[in-house]
Design a protein around this motif. Sequence first.
Motif, PDB file in Angstrom:
ATOM      1  N   SER A  30       0.814  -1.193   0.165  1.00  0.00           N
ATOM      2  CA  SER A  30       0.140   0.024  -0.003  1.00  0.00           C
ATOM      3  C   SER A  30       0.827   1.339   0.042  1.00  0.00           C
ATOM      4  N   LYS A  61      -2.235  -0.912  -3.190  1.00  0.00           N
ATOM      5  CA  LYS A  61      -3.575  -0.366  -2.398  1.00  0.00           C
ATOM      6  C   LYS A  61      -3.224   1.079  -2.458  1.00  0.00           C
ATOM      7  N   ASN A 102      -8.904  -0.290  -5.353  1.00  0.00           N
ATOM      8  CA  ASN A 102      -7.702  -0.307  -4.794  1.00  0.00           C
ATOM      9  C   ASN A 102      -7.469   1.058  -4.464  1.00  0.00           C
ATOM     10  N   VAL A 167       0.797   1.760   5.834  1.00  0.00           N
ATOM     11  CA  VAL A 167       1.398   1.661   4.332  1.00  0.00           C
ATOM     12  C   VAL A 167       2.653   1.517   4.472  1.00  0.00           C
TER      13      VAL A 167
END
Length: 316
Positions: A30, A61, A102, A167
């Motif tokens: 991510s 993502k 996403n 993330v």
Amino acid sequence: MDAYTLATRNTVEIVTEDELRAVLAKPEKSVYTGYEPSGEIHLGHLVTINKLMDLRDAGFKVKVLLADLHAFLNKKGTMERVAELADYNRRCFEAVGLKGKNVEFVLGTDVQLNKDYQINTLRLAQQITLNRATRSMDEVGRNMDAPHVSQMVYPIMQMVDIHTLGVDLALGGIDQRKIHMLAREYLPTIGAKAPLCMHTPIINGLNGKKMSSSEGNYISVADTEEDIRKKMKKAFCPPEIEENPILQVLKYHVFPRLDTVTLKRPEKFGGDMEFTSYEECEKLYGEGKIHPADLKASCTEGIVEVLAPARDYLGL
């Protein structure tokens, strides 16, 4: 285009490339970028937005933080006004193509007011000196000759955002570098991982100066086709490659979104040319084989085409 090339094109720095290769190999990964809600989303914002779309297509993502509290701390308006702008900006991001299963939009106040977030912010505030916090805001803060305490909280919150959103990669313009380096250094002290960081360039305004709303030297995603053509007609296009705003628009906005770019000109001046890469276009321009007026005309048609879906989406 392979995932690594797609992820890294049009960037100026990756900290570090080895870490990026390791993250790309993960089945789930991510990235996030935070945006202070503002009046218009323009070509300056679109540099990172285009990169987020590249990263989405490379398997990441994408989490977009609509940083309403950050905008408030940085004196961008009342919380009520900032909230209105956050919703408008989300629609603009979607309009230019940043959407899909996403892609997730997160409002800052939805994640930044809970107890754990605030405790982590205070824990980091205990460790980071005032000088380090001030220096990290040099490129992004307003009126930094006499900064307010709120502006010192800003970079620390940005670090906690990275941890809270969970993330792997923090993306931002190169003006975010100092804040990202603080995050790499200090997040591990609260038990969080140091983020992989990716930076994109800051592009010039159409007049060759720093892009600014007060200068009016930008193209907004909400501009009409007529507005775009008027602005591009007056745009600065020197014969040099360096700091050329027209070449920057082609490199960071037109070529990443279009398979081919056509330069139209009369036969007596060499006839039409078709390009499939920015590098090819830049080379010929640098050699003086493309006239600045022809380059501007080609760029104008390209950016009109690129932004056409956004105007339709926004109902303009």
